[in-house]
Design an enzyme around this catalytic site. Sequence first.
Site, PDB file in Angstrom:
ATOM      1  N   ARG A  23      37.039 -16.290   1.943  1.00 15.72           N
ATOM      2  CA  ARG A  23      35.622 -16.705   1.844  1.00 15.72           C
ATOM      3  C   ARG A  23      35.415 -17.616   0.638  1.00 15.72           C
ATOM      4  O   ARG A  23      35.762 -17.265  -0.476  1.00 15.72           O
ATOM      5  CB  ARG A  23      34.718 -15.481   1.746  1.00 15.72           C
ATOM      6  CG  ARG A  23      34.639 -14.777   3.084  1.00 15.72           C
ATOM      7  CD  ARG A  23      33.736 -13.577   3.087  1.00 15.72           C
ATOM      8  NE  ARG A  23      33.935 -12.858   4.328  1.00 15.72           N
ATOM      9  CZ  ARG A  23      33.078 -12.874   5.351  1.00 15.72           C
ATOM     10  NH1 ARG A  23      31.967 -13.549   5.274  1.00 15.72           N
ATOM     11  NH2 ARG A  23      33.352 -12.205   6.446  1.00 15.72           N
ATOM     12  N   SER A 139      26.166   2.566  19.835  1.00 16.01           N
ATOM     13  CA  SER A 139      25.970   1.349  19.055  1.00 16.01           C
ATOM     14  C   SER A 139      26.433   0.110  19.826  1.00 16.01           C
ATOM     15  O   SER A 139      27.534   0.103  20.383  1.00 16.01           O
ATOM     16  CB  SER A 139      26.786   1.525  17.769  1.00 16.01           C
ATOM     17  OG  SER A 139      26.749   0.387  16.976  1.00 16.01           O
ATOM     18  N   SER A 191      22.579 -11.811  14.906  1.00 18.78           N
ATOM     19  CA  SER A 191      22.539 -12.805  13.836  1.00 18.78           C
ATOM     20  C   SER A 191      23.379 -14.050  14.084  1.00 18.78           C
ATOM     21  O   SER A 191      22.988 -15.138  13.670  1.00 18.78           O
ATOM     22  CB  SER A 191      22.939 -12.170  12.516  1.00 18.78           C
ATOM     23  OG  SER A 191      24.174 -11.513  12.643  1.00 18.78           O
ATOM     24  N   THR A 247      13.800  -7.267   7.238  1.00 18.76           N
ATOM     25  CA  THR A 247      14.108  -7.797   5.899  1.00 18.76           C
ATOM     26  C   THR A 247      12.948  -8.630   5.379  1.00 18.76           C
ATOM     27  O   THR A 247      12.163  -9.182   6.164  1.00 18.76           O
ATOM     28  CB  THR A 247      15.374  -8.683   5.937  1.00 18.76           C
ATOM     29  OG1 THR A 247      15.741  -9.019   4.605  1.00 18.76           O
ATOM     30  CG2 THR A 247      15.192  -9.966   6.721  1.00 18.76           C
ATOM     31  N   LYS A 250      14.528 -13.177   4.754  1.00 19.86           N
ATOM     32  CA  LYS A 250      14.759 -14.326   5.636  1.00 19.86           C
ATOM     33  C   LYS A 250      13.413 -15.013   5.915  1.00 19.86           C
ATOM     34  O   LYS A 250      12.965 -15.801   5.101  1.00 19.86           O
ATOM     35  CB  LYS A 250      15.521 -13.883   6.873  1.00 19.86           C
ATOM     36  CG  LYS A 250      16.890 -13.279   6.443  1.00 19.86           C
ATOM     37  CD  LYS A 250      17.789 -12.906   7.570  1.00 19.86           C
ATOM     38  CE  LYS A 250      18.960 -12.035   7.165  1.00 19.86           C
ATOM     39  NZ  LYS A 250      19.923 -12.599   6.229  1.00 19.86           N
ATOM     40  N   THR A 279      18.293   4.478  -6.805  1.00 15.76           N
ATOM     41  CA  THR A 279      18.478   3.090  -7.237  1.00 15.76           C
ATOM     42  C   THR A 279      17.150   2.574  -7.783  1.00 15.76           C
ATOM     43  O   THR A 279      16.076   3.001  -7.332  1.00 15.76           O
ATOM     44  CB  THR A 279      18.993   2.217  -6.065  1.00 15.76           C
ATOM     45  OG1 THR A 279      19.318   0.923  -6.557  1.00 15.76           O
ATOM     46  CG2 THR A 279      17.984   2.074  -4.946  1.00 15.76           C
ATOM     47  N   THR A 280      17.241   1.671  -8.730  1.00 14.51           N
ATOM     48  CA  THR A 280      16.023   1.105  -9.317  1.00 14.51           C
ATOM     49  C   THR A 280      15.233   0.358  -8.236  1.00 14.51           C
ATOM     50  O   THR A 280      15.816  -0.374  -7.437  1.00 14.51           O
ATOM     51  CB  THR A 280      16.403   0.143 -10.467  1.00 14.51           C
ATOM     52  OG1 THR A 280      17.123   0.903 -11.434  1.00 14.51           O
ATOM     53  CG2 THR A 280      15.180  -0.487 -11.110  1.00 14.51           C
ATOM     54  N   THR A 365      33.148 -11.634  10.374  1.00 15.91           N
ATOM     55  CA  THR A 365      31.756 -11.759  10.804  1.00 15.91           C
ATOM     56  C   THR A 365      31.706 -11.948  12.323  1.00 15.91           C
ATOM     57  O   THR A 365      30.799 -11.461  13.004  1.00 15.91           O
ATOM     58  CB  THR A 365      31.073 -12.950  10.085  1.00 15.91           C
ATOM     59  OG1 THR A 365      31.306 -12.799   8.684  1.00 15.91           O
ATOM     60  CG2 THR A 365      29.591 -13.012  10.349  1.00 15.91           C
TER      61      THR A 365
HETATM   62  N1  PLP Z   1      21.001  -6.973   9.635  1.00 17.19           N
HETATM   63  C1  PLP Z   1      21.407  -8.153  10.126  1.00 17.19           C
HETATM   64  C2  PLP Z   1      21.514  -8.318  11.605  1.00 17.19           C
HETATM   65  C3  PLP Z   1      21.727  -9.221   9.264  1.00 17.19           C
HETATM   66  O1  PLP Z   1      22.142 -10.390   9.764  1.00 17.19           O
HETATM   67  C4  PLP Z   1      21.607  -9.024   7.875  1.00 17.19           C
HETATM   68  C5  PLP Z   1      21.937 -10.109   6.898  1.00 17.19           C
HETATM   69  O2  PLP Z   1      22.225 -11.208   7.156  1.00 17.19           O
HETATM   70  C6  PLP Z   1      21.174  -7.779   7.416  1.00 17.19           C
HETATM   71  C7  PLP Z   1      20.889  -6.779   8.314  1.00 17.19           C
HETATM   72  C8  PLP Z   1      20.993  -7.529   5.944  1.00 17.19           C
HETATM   73  O3  PLP Z   1      19.804  -8.128   5.499  1.00 17.19           O
HETATM   74  P1  PLP Z   1      19.550  -8.309   3.944  1.00 17.19           P
HETATM   75  O4  PLP Z   1      19.989  -9.699   3.615  1.00 17.19           O
HETATM   76  O5  PLP Z   1      18.098  -8.080   3.712  1.00 17.19           O
HETATM   77  O6  PLP Z   1      20.380  -7.299   3.243  1.00 17.19           O
END
Ligand code: PLP
Length: 401
Positions: A23, A139, A191, A247, A250, A279-280, A365
């Site tokens: 990467r 899943s 994604s 999230t 994005k 976690t904070t 990925t």
């Molecule tokens: N879920 C999916 C399908 C994603 O593509 C991503 C990140 O790209 C996440 C969760 C994680 O999101 P975050 O960037 O808020 O950690």
Amino acid sequence: MNAHYRQTISDKLDTLKQQGNYRYFQDVNKSAKHFPRFYFDDETGKKKSAVNWCSNDYLCMSIHEDVISKLSFTAHHSGVGSSGTRNISGTTGYHKQLEESVANLHGKEAAIIFNSAFLANLSTLATLGRAFSDAVFISDERNHASIIEGIRSSGCKKIVFKHNDVQHLEEVLSALPAEQSKIIVFESVYSISGNVAPVQEITALAKKYNALTYIDEVHAVGLYGATGAGIAGQQGLQNEVDIINGTFAKAFGTLGGYITTDAMMADYLRSFASGFIFTTSLPPAICSATIKSIELVKQNNEWREQFHGAVKKLRALLADKQIPFHTNASHVTAVHIGDNISCKAIADRLLNEFGIYLQPINPPTVKEGEACLRITVTAKHTESDMQQMVNALSIVMHETV
Ligand code: PLP
């Protein structure tokens, strides 16, 4: 470090490089003023700029003046960090308001916010599994790494169903004992492929087989439905899904993730999820900027319409140049390349010769042999940007593949 440890780590890195899966982390010095253009130093140290074609800042909310003002105002008012976990001095009115705003967006009773959607998936799924000692997770085979990690951490059994295949899902469900706890986990917009899940069919099966449902709407929130509540919201199915994950990082342009669900489940997760408790908490300024961003995104449906119009335009230009892309009902446009080395070579040429930044998407990925370029258009890409990118891609692909 002892030679044994050095050698083992070095071998791992060498293998990754040989496979073409190493990467590379491109510097993307973002400019709020000139987005999607950014600045970087090339390998010789020369200052350069390029157009970013792989940002997830779909609606450009990270550079919206009102969102930036909120962030700055609240940071001056409340300081930068929260400096506490949620139950040890890390909860402010902004955190609570943000949770209300999220629950309201999705028409759910409650929400809890995490420092990222990755953490929200990981922590929620692990904690959910621990509630039901007999639980089996069902899943989708293309689920995100954070989902896979969450299920693994739960220690529960997992059965993978074929991607978006409701027939296979039913075969899996029907083979399990009726009294067994079952949790179906899937995404609404995948994604990389951009495939959209058959949410209605999946929720109908969940009802038939008495399963819980968990949906990741990370790539859909802000972009689908009249108020940006995602695919479940767009299809009026938010009450059919038990837990929705999303999230802020994005389409809302800030940082953090969340789950939204009914009040009792939220209370359970708030009480037991270690990734929430230990976690904070998010900085108050981030929460306040996110509240503003959600409010704007909810109110301005025309931004969504313009965004989807731009996706259509981009795809028409790709089709004109006969660049094949994966067709789907979402905004994610993936151009299949196949092998990792060619994918990286194309991306390097695009950046260095044409000022076009498209990060190669390599395994893990995607599966081996499925390396691709994932193109994301944003509200600030112009038609001329699109034309330039498509022309450059056409030239480089013909010369490389
Ligand atoms: N879920 C999916 C399908 C994603 O593509 C991503 C990140 O790209 C996440 C969760 C994680 O999101 P975050 O960037 O808020 O950690």
